[in-house]
Design an enzyme around this catalytic site. Structure first.
Site, PDB file in Angstrom:
ATOM      1  N   TRP A 245       0.798  -1.180   0.104  1.00 11.00           N
ATOM      2  CA  TRP A 245       0.155   0.115  -0.003  1.00 11.00           C
ATOM      3  C   TRP A 245       0.838   1.288  -0.185  1.00 11.00           C
ATOM      4  O   TRP A 245       0.064   2.567   0.096  1.00 11.00           O
ATOM      5  CB  TRP A 245      -1.030   0.075   1.157  1.00 11.00           C
ATOM      6  CG  TRP A 245      -2.214  -0.965   1.133  1.00 11.00           C
ATOM      7  CD1 TRP A 245      -3.231  -0.642   0.742  1.00 11.00           C
ATOM      8  CD2 TRP A 245      -2.117  -2.503   1.266  1.00 11.00           C
ATOM      9  NE1 TRP A 245      -3.974  -1.783   0.507  1.00 11.00           N
ATOM     10  CE2 TRP A 245      -3.542  -2.590   1.104  1.00 11.00           C
ATOM     11  CE3 TRP A 245      -1.234  -3.262   1.963  1.00 11.00           C
ATOM     12  CZ2 TRP A 245      -3.814  -4.201   1.365  1.00 11.00           C
ATOM     13  CZ3 TRP A 245      -1.675  -4.759   2.044  1.00 11.00           C
ATOM     14  CH2 TRP A 245      -2.938  -4.863   1.864  1.00 11.00           C
ATOM     15  N   CYS A 281      -7.028  -4.567  -1.619  1.00 11.16           N
ATOM     16  CA  CYS A 281      -8.138  -5.182  -1.136  1.00 11.16           C
ATOM     17  C   CYS A 281      -9.118  -5.628  -2.320  1.00 11.16           C
ATOM     18  O   CYS A 281      -9.832  -6.917  -2.125  1.00 11.16           O
ATOM     19  CB  CYS A 281      -9.211  -3.970  -0.214  1.00 11.16           C
ATOM     20  SG  CYS A 281      -9.891  -2.862  -0.904  1.00 11.16           S
ATOM     21  N   HIS A 339     -13.363  -0.376   1.086  1.00 14.84           N
ATOM     22  CA  HIS A 339     -12.909  -1.543   1.388  1.00 14.84           C
ATOM     23  C   HIS A 339     -13.898  -2.668   0.549  1.00 14.84           C
ATOM     24  O   HIS A 339     -15.098  -2.455   0.643  1.00 14.84           O
ATOM     25  CB  HIS A 339     -12.509  -1.827   2.979  1.00 14.84           C
ATOM     26  CG  HIS A 339     -12.140  -3.093   3.344  1.00 14.84           C
ATOM     27  ND1 HIS A 339     -10.999  -3.254   2.512  1.00 14.84           N
ATOM     28  CD2 HIS A 339     -12.635  -4.169   3.894  1.00 14.84           C
ATOM     29  CE1 HIS A 339     -10.467  -4.429   2.927  1.00 14.84           C
ATOM     30  NE2 HIS A 339     -11.428  -5.125   3.752  1.00 14.84           N
ATOM     31  N   ASP A 364     -13.254 -12.087   4.404  1.00 13.10           N
ATOM     32  CA  ASP A 364     -12.264 -11.008   3.844  1.00 13.10           C
ATOM     33  C   ASP A 364     -10.840 -11.382   4.146  1.00 13.10           C
ATOM     34  O   ASP A 364     -10.343 -11.612   4.854  1.00 13.10           O
ATOM     35  CB  ASP A 364     -12.536  -9.912   4.869  1.00 13.10           C
ATOM     36  CG  ASP A 364     -11.689  -8.577   4.467  1.00 13.10           C
ATOM     37  OD1 ASP A 364     -10.912  -8.502   3.281  1.00 13.10           O
ATOM     38  OD2 ASP A 364     -11.872  -7.268   4.903  1.00 13.10           O
ATOM     39  N   ASN A 404     -19.936   0.376  11.339  1.00 12.59           N
ATOM     40  CA  ASN A 404     -20.813   1.248  12.241  1.00 12.59           C
ATOM     41  C   ASN A 404     -19.863   1.671  13.436  1.00 12.59           C
ATOM     42  O   ASN A 404     -20.467   2.077  14.312  1.00 12.59           O
ATOM     43  CB  ASN A 404     -21.830   0.380  12.645  1.00 12.59           C
ATOM     44  CG  ASN A 404     -22.903   1.105  13.006  1.00 12.59           C
ATOM     45  OD1 ASN A 404     -23.418   2.129  12.544  1.00 12.59           O
ATOM     46  ND2 ASN A 404     -24.019   0.315  13.777  1.00 12.59           N
ATOM     47  N   ASP A 406     -17.925   4.559  15.636  1.00  9.90           N
ATOM     48  CA  ASP A 406     -18.028   6.053  15.781  1.00  9.90           C
ATOM     49  C   ASP A 406     -16.698   6.668  15.376  1.00  9.90           C
ATOM     50  O   ASP A 406     -15.585   6.023  15.773  1.00  9.90           O
ATOM     51  CB  ASP A 406     -18.556   6.502  17.201  1.00  9.90           C
ATOM     52  CG  ASP A 406     -19.869   6.251  17.459  1.00  9.90           C
ATOM     53  OD1 ASP A 406     -20.720   5.812  16.392  1.00  9.90           O
ATOM     54  OD2 ASP A 406     -20.375   6.695  18.408  1.00  9.90           O
ATOM     55  N   GLU A 453     -28.998   5.335   9.840  1.00 12.27           N
ATOM     56  CA  GLU A 453     -28.101   6.173  10.805  1.00 12.27           C
ATOM     57  C   GLU A 453     -29.386   7.046  11.288  1.00 12.27           C
ATOM     58  O   GLU A 453     -30.137   7.683  10.711  1.00 12.27           O
ATOM     59  CB  GLU A 453     -27.177   6.792  10.095  1.00 12.27           C
ATOM     60  CG  GLU A 453     -26.115   5.829   9.534  1.00 12.27           C
ATOM     61  CD  GLU A 453     -25.148   5.490  10.884  1.00 12.27           C
ATOM     62  OE1 GLU A 453     -25.636   5.793  11.823  1.00 12.27           O
ATOM     63  OE2 GLU A 453     -24.229   4.605  10.415  1.00 12.27           O
ATOM     64  N   GLU A 458     -30.418   1.925  15.755  1.00 13.41           N
ATOM     65  CA  GLU A 458     -29.319   1.895  15.216  1.00 13.41           C
ATOM     66  C   GLU A 458     -28.232   2.307  16.495  1.00 13.41           C
ATOM     67  O   GLU A 458     -27.361   1.622  16.821  1.00 13.41           O
ATOM     68  CB  GLU A 458     -29.000   3.049  14.218  1.00 13.41           C
ATOM     69  CG  GLU A 458     -27.534   2.972  13.661  1.00 13.41           C
ATOM     70  CD  GLU A 458     -26.493   3.858  14.425  1.00 13.41           C
ATOM     71  OE1 GLU A 458     -25.107   3.440  14.472  1.00 13.41           O
ATOM     72  OE2 GLU A 458     -27.150   4.678  15.003  1.00 13.41           O
ATOM     73  N   TYR A 529      -6.335   5.198  -0.878  1.00  8.76           N
ATOM     74  CA  TYR A 529      -7.684   4.950  -0.466  1.00  8.76           C
ATOM     75  C   TYR A 529      -7.991   4.435   0.812  1.00  8.76           C
ATOM     76  O   TYR A 529      -9.012   4.205   1.340  1.00  8.76           O
ATOM     77  CB  TYR A 529      -8.335   3.832  -1.449  1.00  8.76           C
ATOM     78  CG  TYR A 529      -8.021   2.535  -1.272  1.00  8.76           C
ATOM     79  CD1 TYR A 529      -8.776   1.483  -0.504  1.00  8.76           C
ATOM     80  CD2 TYR A 529      -6.796   1.943  -1.676  1.00  8.76           C
ATOM     81  CE1 TYR A 529      -8.523   0.283  -0.471  1.00  8.76           C
ATOM     82  CE2 TYR A 529      -6.265   0.772  -1.406  1.00  8.76           C
ATOM     83  CZ  TYR A 529      -7.040  -0.100  -0.879  1.00  8.76           C
ATOM     84  OH  TYR A 529      -6.975  -1.266  -0.658  1.00  8.76           O
ATOM     85  N   ASP A 594     -13.884  14.961   0.069  1.00 13.10           N
ATOM     86  CA  ASP A 594     -12.999  14.083  -0.712  1.00 13.10           C
ATOM     87  C   ASP A 594     -13.508  13.880  -1.982  1.00 13.10           C
ATOM     88  O   ASP A 594     -14.599  13.770  -2.392  1.00 13.10           O
ATOM     89  CB  ASP A 594     -13.125  12.620  -0.086  1.00 13.10           C
ATOM     90  CG  ASP A 594     -12.419  12.425   1.270  1.00 13.10           C
ATOM     91  OD1 ASP A 594     -11.398  12.741   1.372  1.00 13.10           O
ATOM     92  OD2 ASP A 594     -13.171  11.744   1.896  1.00 13.10           O
TER      93      ASP A 594
END
Length: 708
Positions: A245, A281, A339, A364, A404, A406, A453, A458, A529, A594
């Site tokens: 990377w 990825c 990702h 993954d 999810n 924070d 959200e 949630e 990225y 971005d």
């Protein structure tokens, strides 16, 4: 291999083409026996005399792996007369088409729906006193999504066609506001891919340490998918791909070079099971998708935008700013623009007696964090992630955080002190995307992973997840700071296009009655990225007054001559504004945007009759959009069922305004929906992709080229 001759039996017909077609493996081969578990296949014995199925002795044996045994499920003995090998896991019965007087007897042979997948040795004995049987050769056994008893059973045929049979697909990249798709050639039915996939299983560390146990465990898609997740990366085994990377790809290919999995897997085998350089990825995930589909496990590639990488398992991501923009990481946590992982379909009886966690599982292969001391991830039930059940295996807390977590933003001051600016419980996990069934449309599956959200549900799920991973409540309470005295936003004035200047504006507004003197630092950085700055592009410092209830607009101009050279190994441009109140040093405001500049146009089309075994041509066109020459240009074209291997064309220099037009002949060898995929790279541009769909009509009466 369609038939064999045995001295004591006569002719034995394995019906490879007929069996493989019935088992939907004929796209791999019609010259070797490849069947799916839990489904019968035919074998015909042409005996030397009339057949008497009630008394004739015909004992079949199947074995896989070293030290095969009935106890491990890697050996089974069965045959005639019916009932021979009573208690055997494999079964046989006389087929109705047998012609007994002519000495022809056909058996319907069925493996159990939980048999280990892989290569089996098949042999036969015609005498109970014979010490050894005669070899009939080998057969390959795969998972069976069409079989209701198989743990990978997928009910809908349209989904089986998409997630098992389709050899091409789309991978989504970019950022949550700039989602783009790139075509990928999975190629799971190319002749040699199934053998490469089995080789991958054979060299995994679990097999090398205890092969008998490993071969037995291949009955379980949970086990197999976890092994494949580990073996696609090369971090702690003889895996397929080495990740990199940092933008330096000496001794290998940039990850953006690849258009498909076939060339990657073939290079791995040719290299003596040493890793191919390099992947990131989307390459890891797409290659894993190829392997699982080849083995018969339904799967799809999934992209998560604003994807969190939570290394300390506290479900929060710390994000650091200074006056000059995003700081190099002070913690290993990060938020990636996107990702890519894989979802595989299977039952999870190891987690629930019912079907509570059955269905899509995240697996993954990108080497991010270790799981039980191995770089792998999953299978993590998507249903468990949605409900915040992070105490379940495998790796549910990590994937829950990816979608999810924070995000806590800190301002770092010159003396090293830092201040919590705000906590964001919304932005992580956006526009989770996959290709639609039967079309090239994008499907948003975010609702499969988390509730909307801002909804009470949630937050309730998030707080439950916090408790389940034993994090003190105050560390992840999702509190947002109060309404700021200054609001800011960055607005695009022109669509960002690579090769052209970019224009934006920063708009500030005060919601109180005071005039504020603001120190405004606008920073532009090239970003990988993975959310890490790769280089500084430009910075601008201003001191301006912001009047009450009025907009203050600041233009931002980013010339291509400045940002272009920084972008070949970067995914995006981050424009951030850090604003401090000169009279209230504790008042700090941050906004960011971005940008993913759109690539110059690359086109590909197929010319000729779209008929199997007919001569066709792929035409690729690219025009240099810059006022300078493009150096070291090369084009790649691939497409399973169309081209047997990747084709390349190179051009040392493409002059200003010059058009590159390349024609490549090919002969399609498999019918059905196919896709040509082209890639363009040069010193100034990376990762420019194009594709076109081609529907190849089958022909009859034509002798195809000999295939394995």
């Amino acid at each position: 291999m369609g038939f064999v001759f045995l001295e004591d039996v006569g002719k034995v017909e394995l019906h490879c083409e007929k069996n493989n077609t019935a088992h939907k493996t004929n796209d791999i081969s019609v010259n070797r026996l490849i069947v799916r578990r839990g489904q019968s296949f035919l074998v015909t014995f042409e005996l030397h005399g009339p057949s008497r199925p009630t008394t004739d002795f015909l004992e079949l044996k199947v074995e896989t792996g070293p030290q095969p045994s009935e106890a491990l499920g890697t050996r089974s003995v069965f045959g005639l007369p019916e009932g021979c090998g009573k208690g055997s896991s494999w079964k046989s019965k006389v087929h109705q088409g047998s012609v007994f007087l002519a000495g022809s007897i056909t058996l319907d042979i069925t493996s159990p729906a939980d048999a280990p997948v892989g290569e089996y040795r098949l042999s036969v004995k015609t005498s109970a006193t014979a010490s050894v049987g005669s070899s009939l050769g080998k057969l390959l056994l795969l998972f069976n999504p069409w079989c209701k008893e198989d743990w990978v059973h997928l009910p809908e045929e349209e989904e089986r066609q998409e997630y098992v049979m389709r050899e091409q697909g789309l991978v989504y990249k970019g950022s949550d506001k700039y989602i783009s798709s790139m075509a990928w050639n999975f190629g799971q039915f190319e002749d040699d891919i199934v053998d490469i996939c089995l080789k991958l299983l054979d060299v995994n560390p679990k097999c090398l340490s205890d092969p008998a146990k490993d071969f037995s465990a291949r009955c379980n898609p949970i086990y197999v998918s976890r092994v494949v997740s580990a073996m696609i990366n090369a971090n702690d085994d003889r895996g397929v791909l080495m990740g990199r990377w940092d933008g330096r790809y000496d001794g290998g290919m940039s990850p953006t070079y690849w258009n498909g999995s076939v060339e990657v897997l073939r290079r791995w085998l040719k290299n003596g099971s040493n890793p191919v350089k390099y992947g990131q990825c989307w390459v890891f995930a797409a290659v894993m998708c190829t392997v699982l589909r080849c083995l018969g496990i339904p799967c799809r590639v999934v992209s998560n935008f604003q994807s969190a990488h939570d290394t300390d398992k506290n479900l929060t991501i710390d994000y650091f700013f200074s006056a000059y923009g995003v700081r190099p990481k002070q913690s290993p946590d990060s938020v990636w623009n996107y990702h890519v992982w894989v979802e595989a379909w299977m039952r999870r009886p190891d987690l629930s007696a019912g079907s509570l966690y059955d269905g899509w599982q995240v697996v993954d292969p990108t080497p991010q964090e270790k799981s039980t001391d191995v770089y792998c991830c999953g299978p993590a039930p998507v249903k468990a992630i949605l409900q915040g059940h992070v105490d379940l295996k495998y790796d549910v807390p990590f994937v829950f955080a990816e979608v999810n977590a924070d995000r806590v933003t800190w301002m770092v001051f010159a003396d090293g002190s830092k201040k919590n600016i705000f906590t964001d419980s919304v932005s992580v996990g956006q526009n989770i995307s996959t290709k639609a069934v039967g079309s090239d449309k994008r499907v948003d599956i975010t609702a499969n992973y988390k509730h909307a959200e801002g909804a009470e549900k949630e937050r309730a799920v998030y707080n439950q997840a916090v408790k389940r991973v034993n994090i003190p409540e105050e560390n992840s309470n999702g509190i947002h700071n109060g309404k700021p005295g200054v609001s800011m936003k960055i607005v695009e004035l022109t669509k960002p296009v690579s090769g052209k200047d970019i224009d934006l504006k920063l708009v500030l507004n005060s919601n109180d009655s005071e005039t504020r003197t603001l120190v405004i630092n606008v920073n532009v950085q090239a970003m990988r990225y993975t959310g890490i700055p790769s280089s500084q592009i430009q910075t601008e410092l201003k001191e301006l007054k912001l009047l009450p209830n009025q907009d203050l607009t600041i233009p931002i101009h980013i010339p291509f001559s400045v940002y272009g050279e920084k972008m070949p190994e970067s995914n995006s441009i981050k424009v951030s504004a850090v604003v401090t109140d000169k009279d209230k040093s504790e008042a700090v405001y941050i906004t960011e945007k971005d940008l993913v500049p759109e690539s110059p146009s690359l086109t590909i089309k197929a010319i000729g009759s779209e008929l199997q075994y007919s001569d066709m041509t792929a035409e690729v066109v690219f025009e240099n959009p810059l006022s300078e020459g493009l150096r070291n240009c090369f084009i790649t074209v691939t497409g399973s069922g169309l081209l047997t291997e990747t084709m390349e064309a190179r051009m040392p220099l493409l002059k200003q305004g010059q058009q590159l037009r390349v024609k490549m002949p090919f002969t399609p060898y498999r019918p059905g929906p196919k896709k040509l995929v082209a890639g363009f790279n040069c010193d100034q541009f990376r990762d420019i992709k194009a594709s076109c769909n081609v529907y190849i009509k089958p022909v009859t009466g034509v002798v195809p080229p000999l295939r394995r």
